[in-house]
Design an enzyme around this catalytic site. Structure first.
Site, PDB file in Angstrom:
ATOM      1  CE  LYS A   2       5.839  -2.497   1.652  1.00 12.51           C
ATOM      2  NZ  LYS A   2       5.962  -1.277   2.486  1.00 12.51           N
ATOM      3  CG  PHE A  16       2.293   8.615   1.465  1.00 11.20           C
ATOM      4  CD1 PHE A  16       1.604   9.736   1.906  1.00 11.20           C
ATOM      5  CD2 PHE A  16       2.929   8.675   0.230  1.00 11.20           C
ATOM      6  CE1 PHE A  16       1.549  10.894   1.128  1.00 11.20           C
ATOM      7  CE2 PHE A  16       2.868   9.813  -0.556  1.00 11.20           C
ATOM      8  CZ  PHE A  16       2.174  10.924  -0.096  1.00 11.20           C
ATOM      9  CB  CYS A  27      -4.117   8.339  -7.188  1.00 10.38           C
ATOM     10  SG  CYS A  27      -5.700   7.596  -6.857  1.00 10.38           S
ATOM     11  CB  ALA A  52      -0.920  -0.011   1.214  1.00 15.67           C
ATOM     12  CB  SER A 103       5.147   5.756  -7.422  1.00 14.68           C
ATOM     13  OG  SER A 103       6.066   4.724  -7.099  1.00 14.68           O
ATOM     14  CD  GLU A 129       1.042  11.014  -9.324  1.00 11.41           C
ATOM     15  OE1 GLU A 129       1.959  10.178  -9.276  1.00 11.41           O
ATOM     16  OE2 GLU A 129      -0.114  10.778  -8.931  1.00 11.41           O
ATOM     17  CD  GLU A 164       8.114   2.674   3.208  1.00  9.41           C
ATOM     18  OE1 GLU A 164       7.157   1.916   2.964  1.00  9.41           O
ATOM     19  OE2 GLU A 164       8.820   3.207   2.334  1.00  9.41           O
ATOM     20  NE  ARG A 165       6.778   7.321   2.199  1.00 10.89           N
ATOM     21  CZ  ARG A 165       6.731   7.920   1.024  1.00 10.89           C
ATOM     22  NH1 ARG A 165       6.696   9.226   0.953  1.00 10.89           N
ATOM     23  NH2 ARG A 165       6.710   7.220  -0.074  1.00 10.89           N
TER      24      ARG A 165
HETATM   25  P1  NAD Z   1       5.346   4.473  -3.577  1.00  9.28           P
HETATM   26  O1  NAD Z   1       5.346   3.739  -4.856  1.00  9.28           O
HETATM   27  O2  NAD Z   1       6.534   5.240  -3.185  1.00  9.28           O
HETATM   28  O3  NAD Z   1       5.085   3.420  -2.384  1.00  9.28           O
HETATM   29  C1  NAD Z   1       4.069   2.453  -2.454  1.00  9.28           C
HETATM   30  C2  NAD Z   1       4.562   1.164  -1.813  1.00  9.28           C
HETATM   31  O4  NAD Z   1       5.644   0.625  -2.574  1.00  9.28           O
HETATM   32  C3  NAD Z   1       5.075   1.339  -0.401  1.00  9.28           C
HETATM   33  O5  NAD Z   1       4.572   0.281   0.394  1.00  9.28           O
HETATM   34  C4  NAD Z   1       6.580   1.306  -0.546  1.00  9.28           C
HETATM   35  O6  NAD Z   1       7.200   0.692   0.561  1.00  9.28           O
HETATM   36  C5  NAD Z   1       6.819   0.487  -1.788  1.00  9.28           C
HETATM   37  N1  NAD Z   1       7.924   1.006  -2.612  1.00  9.28           N
HETATM   38  C6  NAD Z   1       8.278   2.297  -2.824  1.00  9.28           C
HETATM   39  N2  NAD Z   1       9.299   2.390  -3.696  1.00  9.28           N
HETATM   40  C7  NAD Z   1       9.611   1.137  -4.043  1.00  9.28           C
HETATM   41  C8  NAD Z   1      10.564   0.579  -4.934  1.00  9.28           C
HETATM   42  N3  NAD Z   1      11.432   1.344  -5.622  1.00  9.28           N
HETATM   43  N4  NAD Z   1      10.621  -0.750  -5.061  1.00  9.28           N
HETATM   44  C9  NAD Z   1       9.757  -1.524  -4.387  1.00  9.28           C
HETATM   45  N5  NAD Z   1       8.827  -1.052  -3.534  1.00  9.28           N
HETATM   46  C10 NAD Z   1       8.758   0.261  -3.360  1.00  9.28           C
HETATM   47  O7  NAD Z   1       4.042   5.375  -3.570  1.00  9.28           O
HETATM   48  P2  NAD Z   1       3.611   6.446  -2.469  1.00  9.28           P
HETATM   49  O8  NAD Z   1       4.519   7.617  -2.543  1.00  9.28           O
HETATM   50  O9  NAD Z   1       3.411   5.797  -1.155  1.00  9.28           O
HETATM   51  O10 NAD Z   1       2.164   6.854  -3.030  1.00  9.28           O
HETATM   52  C11 NAD Z   1       1.968   7.876  -3.966  1.00  9.28           C
HETATM   53  C12 NAD Z   1       1.735   7.331  -5.352  1.00  9.28           C
HETATM   54  O11 NAD Z   1       0.680   6.391  -5.335  1.00  9.28           O
HETATM   55  C13 NAD Z   1       1.304   8.390  -6.363  1.00  9.28           C
HETATM   56  O12 NAD Z   1       1.949   8.161  -7.583  1.00  9.28           O
HETATM   57  C14 NAD Z   1      -0.197   8.164  -6.511  1.00  9.28           C
HETATM   58  O13 NAD Z   1      -0.756   8.581  -7.724  1.00  9.28           O
HETATM   59  C15 NAD Z   1      -0.261   6.686  -6.369  1.00  9.28           C
HETATM   60  N6  NAD Z   1      -1.582   6.256  -5.974  1.00  9.28           N
HETATM   61  C16 NAD Z   1      -2.369   5.672  -6.909  1.00  9.28           C
HETATM   62  C17 NAD Z   1      -3.650   5.293  -6.584  1.00  9.28           C
HETATM   63  C18 NAD Z   1      -4.536   4.665  -7.594  1.00  9.28           C
HETATM   64  O14 NAD Z   1      -5.543   4.066  -7.199  1.00  9.28           O
HETATM   65  N7  NAD Z   1      -4.240   4.763  -8.871  1.00  9.28           N
HETATM   66  C19 NAD Z   1      -4.132   5.514  -5.284  1.00  9.28           C
HETATM   67  C20 NAD Z   1      -3.287   6.097  -4.354  1.00  9.28           C
HETATM   68  C21 NAD Z   1      -2.006   6.465  -4.711  1.00  9.28           C
END
Ligand code: NAD
EC number: 1.2.1.27
Length: 519
Positions: free
Chosen positions: A196, A172, A304, A170, A249, A404, A199-200
């Site tokens: 999972k 943050f 998002c 998930a 992301s 974005e 972490e934030r």
């Molecule tokens: P993020 O991708 O940084 O983190 C999401 C999850 O992936 C976390 O649990 C994190 O621990 C893990 N993660 C982060 N970087 C990783 C990597 N390089 N390798 C493997 N795992 C990794 O996203 P975020 O900053 O927590 O959330 C914001 C993003 O989520 C924005 O781009 C937003 O548009 C998107 N989002 C999309 C939806 C949707 O339904 N389309 C909904 C909410 C958020």
């Protein structure tokens, strides 16, 4: 990373079960029905975004702990899958009640860890709760199909069966809603689940796990691990995990989609976005400007589905000064302060990144009509605040359009006609959400039909589908083929078994081998 002061007071309502009360509180793992302290030596601090004080630490779970979590899911699966659907429904019915009773408490945790306003945090829990409520209709959602008398004495029917152990990763920005898109849907179908959280913002997931346990979910049906890349790789690679749900992301999601798929798993991945609001000159001005401002700056733009790009068509471009006036009036404050309209960004790094993108607008020839970068929030000088920011004269090759932004920044573009606006939206790689503002039905209909975006609002700025539908973002905003929640969610978390059965009476049994395919 900067030196951060450890929060002197942990709110008394922080539930001790999943949060130990040492000087720097540590978040526990949830393994086999127990909240346990990790034995790891690697920890990640997480902070209150309004103050940057440390709230606590999440462990990077060890391989042994992550294996124990999957083992627990695996052990719990056979009896959970065989538990009658009515019994699983009963647990979910209790769960929805407990979430309702604790909604405000979960929301306080979200505001503390994520920063959004209390009212918005309550919405976060509420929208997740609606998915749980809908999952209570599992008794009809899980029904298979039947076709009697397909040939003489022969019937066909299909069952919808769980997959086994499923996992969720998930982001943050919706600490309650997004985990609630995942494990309740999976579990009500008879799967066991490894979660999972981000972490934030671990608190809401832990709280929701406790409530699920209190609702009667057997030990092992839900396990929670914490961590970052290693935990994600573990999930992508573990042979006993059959399906992965990811929201976050593009960078992480495309990687997880690729790695998980390569290992033979089902993967659904909701990704990033750039959502356009097309404003027609015939729209109701008052209503439209209010909707735009709310949808661009609410949750500090960290949704998002934030409506982060406005396309003003024709005469509607004259509304820009009023748009700016309205955005100026929003109150930026810590999320738990009365009257706050928007809170801080999640981290100092997120703030810095957004400031950078705003700056790029100036450099690349756009105009900053409202600049929130220098905002000071009294009493919260160390928080990651940015005030509402509006960039106009934006062209599609500019960084502030291509990226974005995920902050309280509205990018404004212009178009001469509806057709031009549609082309602009369709040329953008993302397909998460879009909205058109108009009083003309034919315009609305044309837009809805021609725009290549998975979720369209007609005078609705953030058209997130209710849980009986599915979250249908498309193109670069999604990887996979089966969406989250609704019928698609049930499909994702189940597989079909089709049974062809023949029961003949004594006198019509075969008298010789049948060697040809039946015709
Ligand atoms: P993020 O991708 O940084 O983190 C999401 C999850 O992936 C976390 O649990 C994190 O621990 C893990 N993660 C982060 N970087 C990783 C990597 N390089 N390798 C493997 N795992 C990794 O996203 P975020 O900053 O927590 O959330 C914001 C993003 O989520 C924005 O781009 C937003 O548009 C998107 N989002 C999309 C939806 C949707 O339904 N389309 C909904 C909410 C958020």
């Amino acid at each position: 990373t900067q030196m951060l002061r450890v929060s002197s007071k942990i709110p008394t309502w922080y539930p001790a079960t999943f949060f130990s009360s040492s000087s720097v509180p540590t978040v526990k793992l949830f393994i086999d029905g127990k909240f346990v302290e990790s034995k790891t030596d690697k920890w990640i601090d997480f902070h209150n975004p309004a103050t940057n004080e440390v709230i606590g630490r999440v462990p990077k779970a060890t391989q042994a702990e992550m294996n124990a979590a999957v083992e627990s899911c695996k052990r719990a699966f056979p009896s959970w899958a065989e538990t009658s659907v009515l019994s699983r429904q009963q647990i979910l019915l209790r769960y929805q009640q407990l979430i309702k009773e604790n909604l405000k408490e979960v929301a306080k945790l979200i505001t503390l860890e994520q920063g959004k306003t209390l009212a918005d945090a309550e919405g976060d829990v509420f929208r997740g709760l609606q998915v749980v409520e809908h999952a209570c209709s599992v008794t009809s959602l899980l029904m298979g199909e039947t076709m009697p008398s397909i040939t003489k004495d022969m019937d066909i029917y299909s069952y919808r069966l769980p997959l086994g152990v499923c996992a969720g990763i998930a982001p943050f920005n919706f600490p309650a809603m997004i985990p609630l898109w995942m494990f309740p849907m999976a579990m009500v179908c008879g799967n066991t689940y490894l979660m999972k959280p981000s972490e934030r913002v671990p608190g809401a997931t832990m709280f929701l796990a406790k409530l699920l346990q209190d609702s009667g979910a057997p030990d092992g049906t839900l396990n929670i691990i914490h961590g970052q890349h290693e935990a994600v790789n573990f999930i992508c690679d573990h042979p006993d995990i059959k399906a992965i749900s990811f929201v976050g992301s593009n960078q992480a999601g495309e990687y997880i989609y690729e790695r998980g798929s390569r290992n033979g798993k089902r993967v659904q991945a909701n990704l990033g976005a750039k959502n356009h609001g097309v404003v027609m000159p015939d729209a109701n001005k008052e209503n439209t400007l209010n909707q735009l401002v709310g949808a661009a700056f609410g949750a500090a733009g960290q949704r998002c589905m934030a409506l982060s790009t406005a396309i003003l068509v024709g005469e509607a471009k004259k509304w820009l000064p009023e748009l700016v006036e309205r955005a100026k009036k929003l109150r930026v404050n810590a999320g738990d302060q009365p009257g706050a309209d928007l809170g801080p960004l999640i981290t100092p790094q997120a703030k810095e990144r957004v400031c950078h993108i705003i700056e790029s607008g100036t450099k690349e020839g756009a105009s900053i009509l409202l600049d929130g970068r220098k905002i000071k929030v009294k009493g919260y000088e160390k928080g990651n605040f940015i005030g509402p920011t509006i960039i106009s004269g934006v062209k599609s090759n500019m960084t502030c359009y291509k990226e974005e932004i995920f902050g309280p920044v509205l990018v404004v573009m212009e178009a001469e006609s509806l057709d031009e606006a549609i082309k602009m939206v369709n040329d953008n790689p993302y397909g998460n959400g879009t909205a058109i503002f108009t009083t003309n039905g034919a315009t609305a209909r044309k837009y809805s039909h021609l725009v290549d975006v998975g979720q369209v609002g007609v005078n609705v700025p953030i058209p997130v589908p209710l849980p009986m539908f599915s979250f249908t973002g498309s193109r670069s905003s999604f990887r996979g083929d089966t969406n989250f929640y609704g019928k698609q969610g049930i499909q994702f978390y189940t597989q079909l078994k089709t049974i062809t059965s023949q029961w003949k009476e004594e006198d019509s049994l075969l008298s010789a081998p049948a060697v040809v395919m039946p015709t």
